[in-house]
Write an enzyme that holds these catalytic residues in place. Structure first.
Site, PDB file in Angstrom:
ATOM      1  N   GLU A  35      19.309 -38.246   5.747  1.00  0.00           N
ATOM      2  CA  GLU A  35      18.490 -37.594   4.725  1.00  0.00           C
ATOM      3  C   GLU A  35      18.694 -38.307   3.390  1.00  0.00           C
ATOM      4  O   GLU A  35      19.827 -38.537   2.969  1.00  0.00           O
ATOM      5  CB  GLU A  35      18.878 -36.119   4.588  1.00  0.00           C
ATOM      6  CG  GLU A  35      18.254 -35.379   3.424  1.00  0.00           C
ATOM      7  CD  GLU A  35      16.731 -35.379   3.444  1.00  0.00           C
ATOM      8  OE1 GLU A  35      16.133 -35.835   2.454  1.00  0.00           O
ATOM      9  OE2 GLU A  35      16.154 -34.929   4.456  1.00  0.00           O
ATOM     10  N   LYS A  52      10.843 -18.369  -4.479  1.00  0.00           N
ATOM     11  CA  LYS A  52      11.088 -16.936  -4.333  1.00  0.00           C
ATOM     12  C   LYS A  52      12.048 -16.430  -5.400  1.00  0.00           C
ATOM     13  O   LYS A  52      11.943 -15.283  -5.854  1.00  0.00           O
ATOM     14  CB  LYS A  52      11.639 -16.615  -2.932  1.00  0.00           C
ATOM     15  CG  LYS A  52      10.742 -17.070  -1.793  1.00  0.00           C
ATOM     16  CD  LYS A  52       9.280 -16.697  -2.012  1.00  0.00           C
ATOM     17  CE  LYS A  52       8.358 -17.414  -1.041  1.00  0.00           C
ATOM     18  NZ  LYS A  52       8.098 -18.816  -1.374  1.00  0.00           N
ATOM     19  N   TYR A 186      -1.904 -20.066  -1.043  1.00  0.00           N
ATOM     20  CA  TYR A 186      -0.701 -19.263  -1.251  1.00  0.00           C
ATOM     21  C   TYR A 186       0.283 -19.902  -2.223  1.00  0.00           C
ATOM     22  O   TYR A 186       0.905 -19.198  -3.035  1.00  0.00           O
ATOM     23  CB  TYR A 186      -0.027 -18.949   0.098  1.00  0.00           C
ATOM     24  CG  TYR A 186       0.664 -20.102   0.775  1.00  0.00           C
ATOM     25  CD1 TYR A 186       2.019 -20.323   0.603  1.00  0.00           C
ATOM     26  CD2 TYR A 186      -0.039 -20.964   1.620  1.00  0.00           C
ATOM     27  CE1 TYR A 186       2.661 -21.373   1.232  1.00  0.00           C
ATOM     28  CE2 TYR A 186       0.596 -22.008   2.255  1.00  0.00           C
ATOM     29  CZ  TYR A 186       1.941 -22.212   2.062  1.00  0.00           C
ATOM     30  OH  TYR A 186       2.567 -23.258   2.688  1.00  0.00           O
ATOM     31  N   GLU A 206     -10.545 -22.589  -7.924  1.00  0.00           N
ATOM     32  CA  GLU A 206     -10.635 -22.669  -6.458  1.00  0.00           C
ATOM     33  C   GLU A 206     -12.023 -23.123  -6.048  1.00  0.00           C
ATOM     34  O   GLU A 206     -13.023 -22.551  -6.479  1.00  0.00           O
ATOM     35  CB  GLU A 206     -10.301 -21.311  -5.839  1.00  0.00           C
ATOM     36  CG  GLU A 206     -10.604 -21.179  -4.358  1.00  0.00           C
ATOM     37  CD  GLU A 206      -9.902 -22.218  -3.502  1.00  0.00           C
ATOM     38  OE1 GLU A 206     -10.584 -22.863  -2.680  1.00  0.00           O
ATOM     39  OE2 GLU A 206      -8.674 -22.405  -3.654  1.00  0.00           O
ATOM     40  N   GLY A 272      -2.878 -28.373  -1.215  1.00  0.00           N
ATOM     41  CA  GLY A 272      -2.394 -28.520   0.152  1.00  0.00           C
ATOM     42  C   GLY A 272      -1.274 -29.527   0.262  1.00  0.00           C
ATOM     43  O   GLY A 272      -0.837 -30.115  -0.734  1.00  0.00           O
ATOM     44  N   HIS A 444      11.286   7.784   8.258  1.00  0.00           N
ATOM     45  CA  HIS A 444      10.540   8.331   7.123  1.00  0.00           C
ATOM     46  C   HIS A 444      11.506   8.578   5.963  1.00  0.00           C
ATOM     47  O   HIS A 444      12.608   9.071   6.168  1.00  0.00           O
ATOM     48  CB  HIS A 444       9.897   9.661   7.534  1.00  0.00           C
ATOM     49  CG  HIS A 444       9.206  10.374   6.419  1.00  0.00           C
ATOM     50  ND1 HIS A 444       7.971   9.998   5.946  1.00  0.00           N
ATOM     51  CD2 HIS A 444       9.604  11.440   5.656  1.00  0.00           C
ATOM     52  CE1 HIS A 444       7.616  10.818   4.966  1.00  0.00           C
ATOM     53  NE2 HIS A 444       8.589  11.693   4.766  1.00  0.00           N
TER      54      HIS A 444
END
Length: 465
Positions: A35, A52, A186, A206, A272, A444
């Protein structure tokens, strides 16, 4: 020049590559991984993880800023917040460093030799690695190509200066006052939303007729509404052309041919990604290709004996978890185990606000494959947990065969719904039917109850709607 040999050589230490190497080491295979950058690849270093982290920091700041402006319905007030963005970036970088060290430690624990440098094929069994100490030749019985992908640039809008990719966006030292995001997929919307919450004036350009064109309109609609609530301007049916004469504005063109400019401190291009096939000497090999991707079979074997390929370089979906699953499989195949790719579903998540999760087939995809389907959704506006989170936008949707109720797909959009992706995938991999979901007790109050209720609704007896 030094020469060494190994049984398995992995080129690229991204999620697919390092998973393959670690699993191979666990199985006792003499393995080397090469790498040029830090372990973890794009995902860990300049993609999934740092983005994130930035998204989380932005959401925290938005919450405090809203309370300071008197927008909290919870009775919470706060002083006007300030943002030390350099500290935010340092925190993000600290997470990346910890995970870099974690991957390096796992490779070492598995007995994998890690060579830092840029790899280039000499032939199908040997590569040259340009290391800091000079060239090193590695001969291997089996090679795994896991070189990943890289951002696609617009020819008339090359990266540099104000024009940046997601890599540079995650390394900015200050929040831009005006950010133009080219590409409403995204990646662009995740980062655009984060910067908008941090105070940037964001415009999304877009070319398609709506944002997130890879998702069906029912899923993208709640995201579009929340983008509007954040003040993000959306220009659909619009193409980015080039920089203005002074280099401070972006020239755009609408579908009707109208041209105008947008002022921008930074222009984030996210149209992309493409497979990273150059600079590795792949032209010296005789690999069958599908467009720009390496063609593989159901065992990730290429057209050349002894050479496997995994991850983004092999095509869509270009997702880290797909690469990791492929890497694990290939290591076990090299170890002599009988394995083949027979996954029912690969979950895809869009970490926008709200988040989108898709698993399996959408209603239109299922119909196009000849299935007669039953599909129903349960809205979060009827879910108690969503109400307590102050976010009732979104839903969970099931797609099942009409004849035997076998689940073909599950989709959802909502705050924090990414954490349900494994539940959705498990249901498809286990061959669950609507009745299985309906008869499973869901705790729940949780958002997962919407999954239960969607199945009940499709069976004709939803309880809470």
């Amino acid at each position: 020049m030094t020469e060494i040999a190994c049984k398995l050589l992995v080129i690229g230490a991204g999620p697919g590559g390092y998973t393959c190497a670690i699993r191979a080491g666990q199985l006792g295979i003499d393995t080397i991984i090469v790498e040029a950058g830090k372990p973890g690849g794009t995902c860990l270093n300049v993609g999934c993880i740092p983005s994130k982290a930035l998204i989380h920091a932005a959401s925290e700041y938005e919450t405090i800023a809203g309370a300071a402006e008197g927008k909290s319905a919870l009775g919470i007030s706060a002083a006007k917040p300030s943002l030390d963005f350099a500290k935010t970036i340092a925190w993000k970088d600290g997470i990346v460093r910890r995970l870099n060290g974690g991957v390096a430690g796992l490779l070492k624990k598995a007995g994998v030799r890690h060579i830092a440098g840029h790899a280039r094929f000499r032939d199908g069994k040997s590569i040259e690695v340009a290391t800091q100490s000079g060239l090193q030749t590695i001969h291997a019985e089996t090679v795994v190509i896991a070189t990943g992908s890289e951002p696609i640039a617009i020819p008339d809008l090359p990266f540099g200066g104000r024009v940046i990719s997601s890599t540079e966006a995650l390394a900015l030292t200050e929040v831009p006052k005006k950010l133009v995001v080219v590409g409403g997929g995204y990646i662009g919307l995740e980062l655009g939303t984060a910067f908008a919450k941090l105070g940037a004036a964001v415009t999304v350009v877009e070319a398609a007729s709506r944002i997130l064109p890879q998702y069906d309109a029912e899923l993208s609609a709640p995201v579009a509404r929340h983008l509007g609530a954040l003040g993000i301007a959306i220009l659909t049916g619009t193409k980015a052309k080039t920089l203005g004469a002074d280099g401070t504005a972006l020239m755009i063109e609408t579908s009707s041919g109208e041209q105008r400019t947008l002022d921008a401190d930074q222009i984030l291009v996210t149209i992309g990604r493409k497979p990273a096939t150059s600079r590795f000497g792949l032209e010296s090999l005789d690999l069958d290709m599908t467009d720009s991707f390496i063609r593989i079979d159901d065992r990730c074997r290429t057209s050349m004996h002894g050479i496997f390929a995994i991850g983004d370089i092999t095509g869509e979906p270009m997702l880290a978890h797909r690469a990791m699953a492929q890497g694990e499989m290939v290591a076990e195949i090299v170890a002599g185990q009988r394995r083949a790719w027979d996954r029912v579903s690969i979950p895809a998540i869009c970490f926008t606000d709200p988040e989108i999760v898709t698993v399996g087939l959408s209603p239109s995809e299922a119909s196009s494959k000849g299935f007669d389907v039953k599909t129903d959704l349960f809205p979060f506006k009827a879910n108690g947990r969503a109400m307590t989170l102050q976010r009732e936008d979104g839903f969970i949707r099931t797609v099942a065969r009409a004849d035997n109720h076998l689940l073909l797909g599950i989709q959802g959009v909502g705050v924090g719904i990414a954490e349900l992706s494994a539940v959705f995938s498990l249901a498809l991999e286990m061959g669950a039917r609507l009745e299985d979901i309906a008869m499973t007790i869901h705790a729940h109050p949780t958002q997962s109850e919407a999954f239960h209720e969607a199945a009940l609704k499709s069976l004709g007896h939803a309880i809470h709607i």
